[in-house]
Design a protein around this motif. Structure first.
Motif, short mmCIF file in Angstrom:
data_model
loop_
_atom_site.label_atom_id
_atom_site.label_comp_id
_atom_site.label_asym_id
_atom_site.label_seq_id
_atom_site.Cartn_x
_atom_site.Cartn_y
_atom_site.Cartn_z
N PRO A 286 3.56 -33.50 3.94
CA PRO A 286 2.95 -32.16 4.01
C PRO A 286 1.47 -32.18 4.36
O PRO A 286 0.92 -31.13 4.71
N GLU B 180 1.94 -32.39 8.47
CA GLU B 180 2.83 -31.50 9.22
C GLU B 180 2.95 -30.16 8.49
O GLU B 180 2.91 -30.10 7.26
N VAL B 181 3.13 -29.14 9.28
CA VAL B 181 3.17 -27.78 8.73
C VAL B 181 4.49 -27.57 8.00
O VAL B 181 5.54 -28.09 8.39
N SER B 182 4.44 -26.81 6.92
CA SER B 182 5.63 -26.43 6.17
C SER B 182 5.82 -24.92 6.27
O SER B 182 4.94 -24.20 6.75
N LEU B 183 6.97 -24.45 5.83
CA LEU B 183 7.17 -23.00 5.78
C LEU B 183 6.50 -22.42 4.55
O LEU B 183 5.91 -21.34 4.60
N VAL B 184 6.61 -23.14 3.44
CA VAL B 184 5.94 -22.77 2.19
C VAL B 184 5.44 -24.05 1.57
O VAL B 184 6.16 -25.06 1.56
N TYR B 185 4.21 -24.04 1.07
CA TYR B 185 3.73 -25.17 0.27
C TYR B 185 2.83 -24.60 -0.82
O TYR B 185 1.62 -24.57 -0.70
N LEU C 190 -0.84 -20.07 -5.54
CA LEU C 190 -0.20 -19.45 -4.37
C LEU C 190 1.14 -18.82 -4.75
O LEU C 190 1.49 -17.75 -4.24
N GLN D 129 0.39 -15.57 -6.14
CA GLN D 129 0.08 -14.61 -5.06
C GLN D 129 1.35 -14.11 -4.39
O GLN D 129 1.48 -12.93 -4.08
N ARG D 130 2.27 -15.03 -4.18
CA ARG D 130 3.52 -14.67 -3.51
C ARG D 130 4.28 -13.62 -4.31
O ARG D 130 4.76 -12.62 -3.76
N ILE E 105 12.50 -14.51 6.68
CA ILE E 105 12.82 -15.38 5.54
C ILE E 105 11.78 -15.19 4.44
O ILE E 105 11.33 -16.14 3.80
N THR E 106 11.38 -13.93 4.23
CA THR E 106 10.30 -13.68 3.27
C THR E 106 10.81 -13.38 1.86
O THR E 106 10.04 -12.95 1.01
N LEU F 172 13.19 -18.40 -1.33
CA LEU F 172 13.94 -19.44 -0.61
C LEU F 172 14.35 -20.53 -1.60
O LEU F 172 13.76 -20.66 -2.65
N ALA G 139 1.55 -31.43 14.69
CA ALA G 139 1.67 -31.17 13.25
C ALA G 139 2.88 -30.30 12.99
O ALA G 139 2.91 -29.52 12.05
N GLN H 240 6.77 -24.10 14.23
CA GLN H 240 7.53 -23.04 13.54
C GLN H 240 8.08 -22.10 14.60
O GLN H 240 7.33 -21.60 15.44
N LYS I 22 -7.20 -11.90 -6.07
CA LYS I 22 -6.52 -13.17 -5.83
C LYS I 22 -7.02 -13.89 -4.58
O LYS I 22 -6.85 -15.09 -4.45
N LEU J 236 -3.68 -26.68 7.85
CA LEU J 236 -2.24 -26.45 7.71
C LEU J 236 -1.96 -25.42 6.62
O LEU J 236 -1.15 -24.50 6.81
N ARG J 237 -2.62 -25.57 5.48
CA ARG J 237 -2.36 -24.65 4.37
C ARG J 237 -2.82 -23.23 4.72
O ARG J 237 -2.17 -22.24 4.38
N GLU K 229 -0.21 -21.74 7.06
CA GLU K 229 1.02 -21.35 6.35
C GLU K 229 0.81 -20.06 5.57
O GLU K 229 1.69 -19.21 5.51
N SER L 169 2.90 -18.42 8.58
CA SER L 169 4.25 -18.99 8.44
C SER L 169 5.30 -17.88 8.46
O SER L 169 5.02 -16.76 8.03
N PHE M 57 2.22 -14.67 4.34
CA PHE M 57 1.82 -13.37 3.80
C PHE M 57 1.36 -12.39 4.88
O PHE M 57 0.99 -11.26 4.58
#
Lengths: 162, 441
Positions: free
Chosen positions: A53, A56-61, A66, A69-70, A158-159, A162, B184, B187, B220, B356-357, B360, B364, B368
């Motif tokens: 991670p 490379e990019v993730s969908l959620v990390y 966080l 927040q989600r 996909i919000t 998951l 990297a 998506q 936040k 990256l963060r 996302e 992503s 959000f």
């Protein structure tokens, strides 16, 4: 698995995963959040099983902040991608406890999330690895790593959880 | 085909059918996507001899490859025999592409070198004339590879123009060594809506991204553009619900030839001290700032604090935040967006991890920000099914624009200057004749 697991461990793991799935399907976000332990957590939706991670990019990390927040975003009523919310029904199967340590169990499962939105339904197949911390009153989520079985096809909305 | 461009676009309006009509969509592929420059990949995705990437351009399968001589090539992924795909994997490294249907074999330069049982072809058959079809035009700028199906397009530099070139430079100059690496991950997102909804829109921010504004007010995340409160700036727009973001000094630009830009540097530079303080509070951030200052001197401050080019290159590329974003139209009502975060060369790893963060968090498919854009595009597509009043109004700020040099037009942040700029180019290309007879009629 080195030793035969006792039935109580297996059943309580299953029950925990089913509860997590039920709260996610019902969009009971605060109760879902309460399944996670206080302090450090990782909620990770990764593109592949063997991914770094930091490279490379993730969908959620998500770390704890966080993830909060989600949940706050979902509960705000302003996250338009969930207004109306996606309807989900997930089946958690092929559950295997792959490690049973003093403090935690590590569990893998196949999860099929059926998703309906505006008259269209899709199936999102996942491989999920859970690390469940052992506490006096049961398990808590420490880590959840979701890998989409088909990482190359485009994803739609996909919000949801998951 | 039969439709009249001037019946569907006028000053400050377009007809909703340009987003919904399948015939117009097919004409767009022929008259726009086949007639201008398209972004296809970045050179850093094929660094070694034999490296290849599969891509889709206007619905056509192509291979981007660094051939055995180290030259970049973009070839159609279609066997010259019966049209089979010759490359199956998304990416890899190979000296040859072999069709598995009848065994025709091509080098990674595209040359046909193997045809099984060749004696059954007559003397008119020449392997030399049967290589994989190259894209008629290819040019690169700072590693960005552009191609065209049309051999007669003007040079890439002319197509991009000075402003767009400066904004690509800005993106690459976040690296102290002027190098970005597009490896990297990726998506891919799909939404049920027209490709032209992806524009450059300052007006939507406070409304579509209301949930982000909610998180800011819940304490936040930091509020960009608000009085400097000491919190590090998040990679988000000027969100303060109920207040016009035009007051922050950001501008919306049309660069000509359909290219557009949101200049959000004023808002970002207002928080420069906080951004720099946050960065220099960690050893990796301090190292990054020092190396940027060593490379760029005074200019480093802007490059560090306001690095987002927020550039749209018509018709299929956007460079926003840390990402290269490619638009792949599928149908009038279906679009795929492919997002490639770019990493910086010559920086501590932690700086790239933060990129990256940050990506996302907002962009992503499970993030959000962007998912709410795609949701709104789907609602837009559904709303346009009502045709009693078919006009879509894009007149905000019309008549109040400022002409800058070289045909660049500037408006207030929330003005629909970018939309008009894109659609004027759309109309110009759609009006052009020379479409292959029968291809869309």
């Amino acid at each position: 698995m080195t030793a035969l697991l006792d039935v109580q461990t297996v059943l309580s793991v299953h029950e925990f995963l089913y509860r997590e799935a039920r709260l996610a399907d019902a969009a009971r976000y605060s109760e879902w959040l309460a399944l996670w332990q206080e302090g450090d957590i990782t909620y990770w939706v990764a593109p592949r099983e063997d991914v770094d991670p930091t490279a490379e990019v993730s969908l959620v990390y998500d770390d704890r902040a966080l993830l909060e927040q989600r949940v706050a975003r979902w509960e705000s009523g302003f996250a338009w991608s969930q207004v109306p919310r996606s309807l989900t029904s997930r089946l958690v199967g092929n559950i295997e406890v792959i490690a049973d340590d003093d403090d935690a169990v590590t569990v893998t499962a196949a999860v099929h999330v059926w998703v309906a939105r505006r008259g269209t339904s899709t199936l999102l197949a996942q491989r999920v690895t859970y690390v469940l911390g052992k506490q006096a009153d049961g398990y808590v989520l420490q880590e959840k790593k979701v890998v989409l079985v088909d990482p190359d096809s485009p994803v739609g909305n996909i919000t949801f959880v998951l | 085909m039969g439709f009249d461009v001037d019946a569907v676009i006028g000053p400050g309006w377009v007809d909703g059918s340009i987003y919904t009509d399948e015939e117009i969509f097919r004409a767009e592929l022929d008259r726009i996507f086949k007639k201008t420059w398209l972004y296809v990949a970045h050179e850093s995705e094929v660094p070694e001899v034999g490296d290849y990437q599969r891509r889709e351009l206007a619905g056509e399968p192509v291979i981007v490859v660094r051939d055995r001589d180290g030259e970049l090539r973009v070839l159609l992924n279609r066997c010259r025999h019966r049209g089979n795909l010759v490359c199956q994997e998304q990416a890899g490294n190979s000296q040859f592409f072999r069709c598995q249907y009848h065994g025709w074999t091509f080098t990674n330069r595209g040359d046909l070198v193997g045809v099984p049982y060749p004696q059954s072809y007559d003397e008119s058959f020449s392997k030399d004339a049967m290589g994989l079809t190259p894209m008629p035009r290819m040019e690169t700028y700072r590693g960005f590879i552009f191609v065209s199906f049309d051999p007669d397009v003007p040079p890439l530099a002319e197509h991009l123009g000075a402003e767009a070139i400066a904004l690509i430079d800005l993106f690459v100059s976040q690296s102290p060594i002027g190098e970005i690496y597009v490896r990297a991950g990726v998506q891919r997102v799909e939404y049920q809506g027209n490709w032209k909804f992806i524009g450059m829109d300052g007006y939507h921010t406070n409304f579509v991204h209301r949930s982000v504004e909610f998180l800011q007010h819940a304490g936040k995340v930091a509020t960009e553009g608000a009085p400097d409160d000491g919190k590090p700036a998040a990679e988000i727009g000027p969100l303060e619900f109920g207040k016009s973001p035009d007051k922050l000094g950001n501008k919306a630009w049309s660069l000509g030839r359909g290219h557009v830009h949101i200049n959000n540097a004023p808002q970002r530079m207002a928080r420069a001290e906080t951004t720099l303080a946050a960065l220099t509070s960690t050893p990796e951030g301090a190292e990054y700032v020092a190396s940027m200052q060593a490379s760029y001197g005074e200019r480093a401050r802007t490059l560090i604090c306001a690095p987002d080019p927020h550039l749209g290159l018509f018709p299929n590329l956007q460079i926003i935040g840390v990402q290269i974003r490619v638009i792949e139209p599928q149908a009038a009502n279906r679009t795929v967006v492919v997002q490639y975060p770019a990493l910086l060369g010559g920086v501590p790893q932690e700086i790239n991890v933060q990129r990256l963060r940050k990506h996302e968090w907002f962009f992503s498919p499970a993030g959000f920000g962007s998912p709410d854009d795609y949701e709104v595009f789907e609602r837009n597509q559904a709303g346009l099914a009502a045709v009693a009043e078919p006009k879509v109004v894009l007149s905000r700020g019309m008549g109040a624009e400022t002409e800058l040099a070289d045909g660049v037009v500037e408006g207030a942040y929330t003005d629909e200057v970018p939309q008009r700029g894109q659609l004027e180019r759309w109309a110009e290309l759609m009006r052009a004749t020379g479409v292959t007879a029968g291809s869309t009629s």
